[in-house]
Motif scaffolding. Structure first.
Motif, mmCIF file in Angstrom:
data_model
loop_
_atom_site.group_PDB
_atom_site.id
_atom_site.type_symbol
_atom_site.label_atom_id
_atom_site.label_comp_id
_atom_site.label_asym_id
_atom_site.label_seq_id
_atom_site.Cartn_x
_atom_site.Cartn_y
_atom_site.Cartn_z
ATOM 1 N N LEU A 163 -57.387 -71.583 -2.192
ATOM 2 C CA LEU A 163 -57.681 -72.994 -2.430
ATOM 3 C C LEU A 163 -58.823 -73.522 -1.575
ATOM 4 O O LEU A 163 -59.653 -74.288 -2.039
ATOM 5 C CB LEU A 163 -56.427 -73.829 -2.137
ATOM 6 N N ASN B 255 -63.927 -67.921 -9.469
ATOM 7 C CA ASN B 255 -63.312 -69.224 -9.212
ATOM 8 C C ASN B 255 -62.883 -69.202 -7.742
ATOM 9 O O ASN B 255 -61.743 -68.912 -7.423
ATOM 10 C CB ASN B 255 -62.113 -69.462 -10.129
ATOM 11 N N PRO B 256 -63.832 -69.465 -6.856
ATOM 12 C CA PRO B 256 -63.543 -69.297 -5.416
ATOM 13 C C PRO B 256 -62.747 -70.474 -4.864
ATOM 14 O O PRO B 256 -62.593 -71.495 -5.536
ATOM 15 C CB PRO B 256 -64.952 -69.266 -4.811
ATOM 16 N N ARG C 258 -55.616 -72.206 -14.265
ATOM 17 C CA ARG C 258 -55.701 -73.629 -14.578
ATOM 18 C C ARG C 258 -56.549 -73.848 -15.819
ATOM 19 O O ARG C 258 -57.516 -73.106 -16.034
ATOM 20 C CB ARG C 258 -56.335 -74.370 -13.412
ATOM 21 N N TYR D 217 -62.478 -73.729 -3.303
ATOM 22 C CA TYR D 217 -63.541 -74.731 -3.136
ATOM 23 C C TYR D 217 -63.065 -76.076 -2.603
ATOM 24 O O TYR D 217 -63.825 -77.030 -2.543
ATOM 25 C CB TYR D 217 -64.340 -74.902 -4.425
#
Ligand code: GLN
Length: 280
Positions: free
Chosen positions: A210, A185-186, A97, A188
């Motif tokens: 996600l 980028n966990p 993203r 979240y």
């Protein structure tokens, strides 16, 4: 009756996608036609006045049907651009993203030699960092075996495979050694927020990428508690979060004893990345 032109086919497809609630139907119709015709998206204008060949029309029709049931464009064309490179994607990984490019900019703002990417997914963060920093090497960890395969493929695609090690791991469980940069980028989104995401995301992206199934903050608690054990003394952690989570994420890192915790914005000006370290 002669066959429709490519332009006419795109107009019809746009109307159909609009009726299906697709947010940017004209853009998607153009990208999918380019894919069906194996031409660059920028060159679609050149073929627009021509009659559409039957095999291309058939491929286009299939792609438009799938897009109408909200399969993401990236999955139909098999790739998504991130920080100037195309990454192979599938339903096994989160689509790269644009907001994550802010994390890349911050990571590259200071030198690093050894980077750890937690929940690497497509590998877009790790592979981009290694491609931008030719002296660096790194490790990408992911719980999903399918994601590990995808990340490995992207490492090969961008020629960094000799410097990238991809391993299956539950967050830090398979991590070894020390790094001067840890990125993530966990997942979240809170479980409750999963109802609000678009059909493309909800139906076609992996839920485990996600949401943590809880309040959307549990992975920051893990990272804040464990990352210092895998960092060099001057190392830093950079993790993406949802734009409303800044105060909570800051509080989690501060409570875990980090010397300095900064909340930084993405290009849209929203809180997006936490930078935690412990300067001497
Ligand atoms: N930004 C993503 C979304 O809103 C969430 C990605 C994540 O949880 N890391 O769909």
């Amino acid at each position: 009756m002669s066959a429709p032109t490519a332009a006419q086919a795109m107009v019809a497809a746009t109307a159909r996608l609009r009726a299906a609630g697709v947010p940017d139907p004209a853009r998607d119709a153009r990208i999918l036609l380019a894919h069906a015709a194996s031409v660059d998206a920028a060159r679609v204008t050149l073929i627009a006045p021509e009659e559409i060949a039957p095999d291309i029309a058939e491929r286009f029709e299939k792609l438009v049907s799938l897009r109408a049931v909200r399969v993401p464009v990236s999955h139909l064309v098999g790739q998504r651009a991130f920080y100037g490179r195309d990454f192979k994607v599938s339903r096994d990984v989160l689509d790269p993203r644009p907001e994550t490019e802010s994390l890349i900019e911050l990571a590259l703002s200071e030198p690093f030699e050894r980077v750890l990417d937690l929940g690497t997914g497509s590998g877009c963060i790790l592979v981009t960092l290694l491609a931008e920093q030719p002296e660096a090497c790194g490790v990408g960890l992911d719980l999903s075996e399918a994601a590990c395969l995808q990340a490995s493929a992207n490492a090969v695609l961008h020629g960094v495979q000799a410097r990238a090690e991809i391993r299956q791991s539950n967050w830090f469980s398979a991590a070894e050694g020390r790094f001067d940069l840890i990125v993530s980028n966990p997942p979240y989104l809170a479980k409750s927020e999963m109802n609000d995401v678009s059909p493309e995301v909800r139906l076609h992206e992996p839920e485990m990428a996600l949401t943590d199934g809880q309040d959307g903050l549990s992975v920051y608690r893990i990272i804040a508690a464990q990352a210092q054990g895998f960092l060099t003394p001057t190392g830093r952690v950079l993790a993406e979060f949802g734009w409303q989570q800044g105060p909570d994420v800051k509080a989690i890192f501060e409570a875990a004893g980090w010397g300095r915790v900064r909340i930084l914005p993405d290009l849209g000006g929203r809180d997006r990345v936490v930078w935690a370290d412990t300067p001497a």
